[in-house]
Motif scaffolding. Structure first.
Motif, PDB file in Angstrom:
ATOM      1  N   ARG A   5       0.824  -1.198   0.000  1.00 40.17           N
ATOM      2  CA  ARG A   5       0.000   0.000   0.000  1.00 40.17           C
ATOM      3  C   ARG A   5       0.868   1.262   0.000  1.00 40.17           C
ATOM      4  N   THR A   6       0.476   2.243  -0.813  1.00 37.31           N
ATOM      5  CA  THR A   6       1.216   3.493  -0.891  1.00 37.31           C
ATOM      6  C   THR A   6       0.817   4.411   0.255  1.00 37.31           C
ATOM      7  N   ARG A   7       1.804   5.002   0.901  1.00 38.99           N
ATOM      8  CA  ARG A   7       1.533   5.932   1.993  1.00 38.99           C
ATOM      9  C   ARG A   7       0.916   7.205   1.431  1.00 38.99           C
ATOM     10  N   CYS A   8      -0.240   7.608   1.986  1.00 40.96           N
ATOM     11  CA  CYS A   8      -0.940   8.773   1.463  1.00 40.96           C
ATOM     12  C   CYS A   8      -0.191  10.048   1.836  1.00 40.96           C
ATOM     13  N   ALA A   9      -0.441  11.091   1.050  1.00 41.52           N
ATOM     14  CA  ALA A   9       0.192  12.394   1.271  1.00 41.52           C
ATOM     15  C   ALA A   9      -0.786  13.314   1.984  1.00 41.52           C
ATOM     16  N   ILE A  10      -0.328  13.953   3.060  1.00 37.94           N
ATOM     17  CA  ILE A  10      -1.154  14.893   3.825  1.00 37.94           C
ATOM     18  C   ILE A  10      -0.452  16.239   3.834  1.00 37.94           C
ATOM     19  N   SER A  45      -8.731   5.106   3.349  1.00 39.33           N
ATOM     20  CA  SER A  45      -9.429   4.764   4.586  1.00 39.33           C
ATOM     21  C   SER A  45      -9.120   5.808   5.651  1.00 39.33           C
ATOM     22  N   ILE A  46     -10.170   6.507   6.115  1.00 38.01           N
ATOM     23  CA  ILE A  46     -10.011   7.581   7.099  1.00 38.01           C
ATOM     24  C   ILE A  46     -10.911   7.283   8.298  1.00 38.01           C
ATOM     25  N   ASP A  69      -5.423   4.538   6.727  1.00 41.06           N
ATOM     26  CA  ASP A  69      -4.454   5.485   6.169  1.00 41.06           C
ATOM     27  C   ASP A  69      -4.308   6.710   7.063  1.00 41.06           C
ATOM     28  N   VAL A  70      -5.435   7.241   7.529  1.00 42.94           N
ATOM     29  CA  VAL A  70      -5.430   8.474   8.307  1.00 42.94           C
ATOM     30  C   VAL A  70      -6.371   8.318   9.483  1.00 42.94           C
ATOM     31  N   CYS A  97       0.110  18.089  13.428  1.00 43.91           N
ATOM     32  CA  CYS A  97      -0.617  18.999  14.310  1.00 43.91           C
ATOM     33  C   CYS A  97      -1.144  20.161  13.478  1.00 43.91           C
ATOM     34  N   VAL A  98      -2.458  20.340  13.482  1.00 46.37           N
ATOM     35  CA  VAL A  98      -3.092  21.397  12.694  1.00 46.37           C
ATOM     36  C   VAL A  98      -3.874  22.299  13.632  1.00 46.37           C
ATOM     37  N   SER A  99      -4.343  23.423  13.085  1.00 46.79           N
ATOM     38  CA  SER A  99      -5.070  24.398  13.891  1.00 46.79           C
ATOM     39  C   SER A  99      -6.542  24.017  13.974  1.00 46.79           C
ATOM     40  N   ASN A 100      -7.277  24.762  14.740  1.00 48.15           N
ATOM     41  CA  ASN A 100      -8.728  24.618  14.858  1.00 48.15           C
ATOM     42  C   ASN A 100      -9.371  25.958  14.495  1.00 48.15           C
ATOM     43  N   PRO A 101     -10.052  26.060  13.339  1.00 46.96           N
ATOM     44  CA  PRO A 101     -10.318  25.023  12.343  1.00 46.96           C
ATOM     45  C   PRO A 101      -9.122  24.834  11.420  1.00 46.96           C
ATOM     46  N   ALA A 102      -9.257  23.832  10.528  1.00 51.05           N
ATOM     47  CA  ALA A 102      -8.182  23.543   9.580  1.00 51.05           C
ATOM     48  C   ALA A 102      -8.790  22.964   8.311  1.00 51.05           C
ATOM     49  N   MET A 103      -8.027  23.057   7.248  1.00 52.11           N
ATOM     50  CA  MET A 103      -8.392  22.431   5.984  1.00 52.11           C
ATOM     51  C   MET A 103      -7.157  21.729   5.462  1.00 52.11           C
ATOM     52  N   ILE A 104      -7.235  20.412   5.338  1.00 50.59           N
ATOM     53  CA  ILE A 104      -6.092  19.608   4.916  1.00 50.59           C
ATOM     54  C   ILE A 104      -6.437  18.874   3.626  1.00 50.59           C
ATOM     55  N   LYS A 105      -5.402  18.426   2.953  1.00 52.19           N
ATOM     56  CA  LYS A 105      -5.558  17.703   1.700  1.00 52.19           C
ATOM     57  C   LYS A 105      -4.945  16.324   1.864  1.00 52.19           C
ATOM     58  N   VAL A 106      -5.774  15.287   1.795  1.00 49.10           N
ATOM     59  CA  VAL A 106      -5.324  13.904   1.891  1.00 49.10           C
ATOM     60  C   VAL A 106      -5.362  13.328   0.483  1.00 49.10           C
ATOM     61  N   ASN A 107      -4.179  13.133  -0.110  1.00 50.94           N
ATOM     62  CA  ASN A 107      -4.085  12.859  -1.538  1.00 50.94           C
ATOM     63  C   ASN A 107      -4.811  13.976  -2.296  1.00 50.94           C
ATOM     64  N   GLU A 108      -5.930  13.684  -2.944  1.00 49.40           N
ATOM     65  CA  GLU A 108      -6.665  14.724  -3.662  1.00 49.40           C
ATOM     66  C   GLU A 108      -7.999  15.052  -2.988  1.00 49.40           C
ATOM     67  N   VAL A 109      -8.211  14.587  -1.785  1.00 54.06           N
ATOM     68  CA  VAL A 109      -9.454  14.827  -1.051  1.00 54.06           C
ATOM     69  C   VAL A 109      -9.214  15.954  -0.049  1.00 54.06           C
ATOM     70  N   VAL A 110      -9.982  17.037  -0.162  1.00 59.95           N
ATOM     71  CA  VAL A 110      -9.864  18.170   0.751  1.00 59.95           C
ATOM     72  C   VAL A 110     -10.827  17.963   1.910  1.00 59.95           C
ATOM     73  N   VAL A 111     -10.283  18.004   3.123  1.00 62.20           N
ATOM     74  CA  VAL A 111     -11.060  17.761   4.335  1.00 62.20           C
ATOM     75  C   VAL A 111     -11.032  19.016   5.199  1.00 62.20           C
ATOM     76  N   GLY A 112     -12.204  19.535   5.536  1.00 61.01           N
ATOM     77  CA  GLY A 112     -12.324  20.638   6.472  1.00 61.01           C
ATOM     78  C   GLY A 112     -12.761  20.119   7.827  1.00 61.01           C
ATOM     79  N   VAL A 113     -12.173  20.647   8.899  1.00 61.37           N
ATOM     80  CA  VAL A 113     -12.463  20.127  10.233  1.00 61.37           C
ATOM     81  C   VAL A 113     -12.400  21.246  11.255  1.00 61.37           C
ATOM     82  N   THR A 114     -13.300  21.202  12.211  1.00 64.05           N
ATOM     83  CA  THR A 114     -13.262  22.052  13.395  1.00 64.05           C
ATOM     84  C   THR A 114     -13.770  21.251  14.573  1.00 64.05           C
TER      85      THR A 114
END
Length: 623
Positions: A138-143, A313-314, A343-344, A461-478
């Protein structure tokens, strides 16, 4: 590849394993049979139906002659049935499950890893190979963190949130007013240009408060007529921008068929304002979401159909991570043991819950090899969180799992300001201990956050809120419970969306903000949100994320919104003395034929919608 620890780190790790239950000791503890794993997080089924022995009381006394005052209920004391969406799902629109606190002790749970909500795509997505996630092909995903447009190198700043600690609690009235006006101007541009309003409507726009016998259009912010208290349909005001005079007019909503409003919401209103102070509203635009991210088809072809490609897989979990009767962090240890094949893993605080009965007093005692010791909150995080993360990677050195840590306003050891900076040492490198020369105080010592080599950074370690990119999937979180706050402040009449939880989440996208309320608590009693207005632009969304994670005390749910974003509330990992829920997402790749067709059309980029009517590639389960 595990980085060598210094002598101080080894001593800290030894003491941490003595003070906290390790995953190995948890595995040896006899338990009742469970699904999949012996050591796995618990999921309590809860459909939001009141228990038979907890019937709602009703007054039986005869009313008096005088007026009766009914006590107002806030979201903290409302019955669960009024805060939760019914468990029956709407076909194709997601599902919801109850979120009542568990009364079964965590160690006695019997339905660990039971799926309480399952949102499947119409196209079956194959499960990821668990063996491939532990040193297989399995290829390690990019964050990576979504950065501001045009920023690069050392000047790169996150598009959402902040990169480091900043000076707060010193904003002047002028600074706050300027930040509000800046937000007003940005939303004015978005609404006028991207909301699809007819040209005749845009041409009829006038500043708020200008009297006219004709139908006019105004753009402004919703606010309450009263200085305190919840907004209602008789107290809705529209406030214009400072550049237009900052006037306020009352909105008469009787002619509107449906609406959903809250303080701080930017809207476009069409109606008649003959007096200059009261407008009869005929039409209302409640906002417009940003476009979805765009991806290059060649990059998607490589990720989805290249060598070692697997469904993404998240796992997502939100604190508290320990039950309220101890500080063993057993649910977190079980979760990490179960998530090592993913993966994450996104972990949203609180990690050191300031509301925990054993932490709220400020005196934190932990057991070490030297006996009971009182420590500060930072050292407690080091013992309980950093220690268990390092144990995970020591026992599973070949795992491809990457962990994302999101702070919370309830974290006792972190800055109480919104937006929150990422976790970091309060004193860089820590401070020398006066009692143990080989140890340092006020250091979080989070492992695998950097170093040499591609695989050295396993914890982000990310901020609150944050927007990260897992491979080509953009994830917003707070981690801030903005859904609960919106639910308390919102007024709605026959809204377009019948699903209340989905409608609350849609407010975030339409207002393009992780916290669109103003004032920050919506004008209702409840937990305050310490928004720093000088950083309010860091709460805005530069794009609509593919996946929006909004942990809340409301019912767990997963729902596809109208613009294509998937919104997920994973619930809380621990509820009271029992277990809670977490979310598991499996994202499959787009069909190879579809990607080849896009390349033949010479499209450089296109919006990669992980959930569409023809390619529903998301499986979501709450476990």
């Amino acid at each position: 590849s595990v980085m060598p620890c210094s002598s101080a780190q080894r001593r800290t790790r030894t003491r941490s394993r003595q003070g906290a239950k390790s995953m190995a000791s948890l595995t040896a503890t006899p338990r009742e049979p469970r699904v999949s794993f012996d050591v796995a997080p618990k999921l309590e089924k809860s459909g939001g139906t009141p228990s038979p022995d907890k019937k709602r009381g009703a007054p039986h006394s005869t009313p008096g002659n005088g007026p009766m005052k009914v006590p107002r209920q806030t979201g903290d004391n409302l019955p669960p049935s009024m805060l939760q969406t019914p468990s029956a799902s709407i076909p194709g629109k997601g599902a919801a499950a109850g979120a009542a606190p568990s009364t079964v002790p965590y160690a006695q749970r019997k339905n660990a890893m039971a799926v309480v909500v399952d949102m499947k795509a119409s196209i079956e997505v194959a499960a990821a190979d668990p063996v491939a996630g532990l040193g297989g092909s399995r290829t390690r995903c990019a964050i990576e963190i979504v950065a501001e447009a045009g920023a690069a190198g050392a000047e790169m700043q996150p598009a959402v949130g902040v990169a480091k600690r900043f000076r707060h609690m010193f904003t002047t009235l002028q600074q706050r007013a300027g930040a509000l006006e800046q937000g007003f101007q940005e939303m004015q541009t978005q609404l006028m240009n991207n909301a699809g309003l007819p040209p005749s409507v845009i041409e009829a726009r006038v500043p708020v408060g200008v009297p006219s016998q004709d139908t006019v259009v105004c753009m402004g912010r919703i606010c309450c007529e009263a200085a305190e208290g919840k907004i209602n349909k008789m107290s809705v005001l529209l406030e214009g921008g400072r550049m237009e005079g900052g006037q306020r007019i009352k909105l008469l909503l009787e002619e509107l068929q449906s609406y959903a409003l809250f303080p701080g919401q930017y809207v476009v209103v069409e109606g008649i304002n003959s007096s200059g102070t009261r407008m009869v509203v005929k039409n209302l635009c409640e906002g417009v979401p940003r476009p979805l991210p765009r991806s290059a088809p060649d990059e998607l072809m490589k990720l989805h159909h290249g060598v070692g490609s697997q469904p993404l897989s998240i796992a997502v979990a939100a604190g508290p991570f320990c039950t309220n009767d101890n500080l063993d962090y057993e649910p977190l240890s079980d979760l990490l043991h179960n998530a090592k094949h993913n993966d994450v893993l996104v972990l949203c605080g609180p990690f050191v819950d300031v509301n925990h009965p054993k932490l709220s007093g400020g005196d934190v005692d932990i057991e070490t090899e030297d006996g009971v010791e009182s420590v500060d909150y930072d050292t407690f995080f080091n013992f309980k969180i950093s220690g268990v993360l390092e144990t995970l990677y020591e026992e599973n050195p070949d795992t491809k799992l990457q962990v994302v840590l999101v702070p919370s306003l309830h974290d006792a050891h972190h800055d109480y300001v919104f937006p929150q900076p990422p976790f970091a040492d309060r004193v860089e490198g820590g401070q020398q201990s006066p009692f143990f020369p080989e140890e340092k105080l006020f250091t979080l010592d989070i492992p695998h956050t950097g170093g040499l080599g591609e695989d050295s950074k396993r914890v982000h370690c990310v901020s609150n809120p944050a927007m990260i990119k897992v491979n080509e999937v953009v994830v917003g979180v707070t981690s801030t419970d903005v859904l609960m706050q919106l639910g308390k402040a919102e007024i709605a009449q026959r809204p377009m969306s019948s699903n209340r939880l989905g409608r609350l989440a849609e407010h975030l996208l339409k207002q393009q903000s992780f916290h669109p309320l103003f004032p920050a608590n919506g004008g209702v009693a409840g937990e305050p949100v310490p928004v720093d207005m000088t950083k309010s632009d860091r709460l805005r969304m530069p794009m609509s994320p593919d996946v929006l994670l909004v942990p809340s005390r409301l019912a767990t749910f997963a729902r596809k919104l109208d613009n294509g974003t998937l919104v997920v509330n994973p619930g809380q990992l621990a509820r009271g003395s029992g277990g809670g829920t977490f979310a598991s997402l499996t994202i499959g790749g787009l069909p190879k034929e579809a990607l080849e067709q896009v390349r033949e059309c010479n499209q450089a980029t296109f919006p990669y919608r992980i959930w569409t009517d023809s390619n529903q590639q998301m499986n979501t389960g709450f476990r």
